[in-house]
Design a protein around this motif. Structure first.
Motif: not given
Length: 80
Positions: A9-16, A43-47, A53-55, A59-62
């Motif tokens: 599987g895969y993880k969708v991660c972010y780095r602020e 397109l639609y950044p989540p919190r 808090h607003k991110l 930057k999003w990574y797979i």
């Protein structure tokens, strides 16, 4: 596009902005699902799920899930 045939599987991660930690946001079984989620989150950044808090310029990574994470029980956790 890197490893698209990962059996775990895969993880969708972010780095602020100005952060060195990757935060896992969602896990999926297929690369296609992960890529679709990444496009949606761009397109639609989540919190943030931690403190709502607003991110700040995420930057999003797979990232592929490895065998050690599966043995530790990543699929027994909530996927989001």
């Amino acid at each position: 596009m890197k490893n698209q045939n990962n059996p775990f599987g895969y993880k969708v991660c972010y780095r602020e902005n100005n952060s060195k930690d990757l935060i896992r946001y969602f896990i999926t079984y297929t690369y296609r699902q992960a890529a679709d989620l990444k496009k949606f989150y761009i397109l639609y950044p989540p919190r943030s799920r931690i403190d709502n808090h607003k991110l700040n310029n995420p930057k999003w990574y797979i990232i592929p899930i490895n065998r050690k994470e599966v043995e530790k029980g990543i699929w027994r956790e909530v996927p989001f």
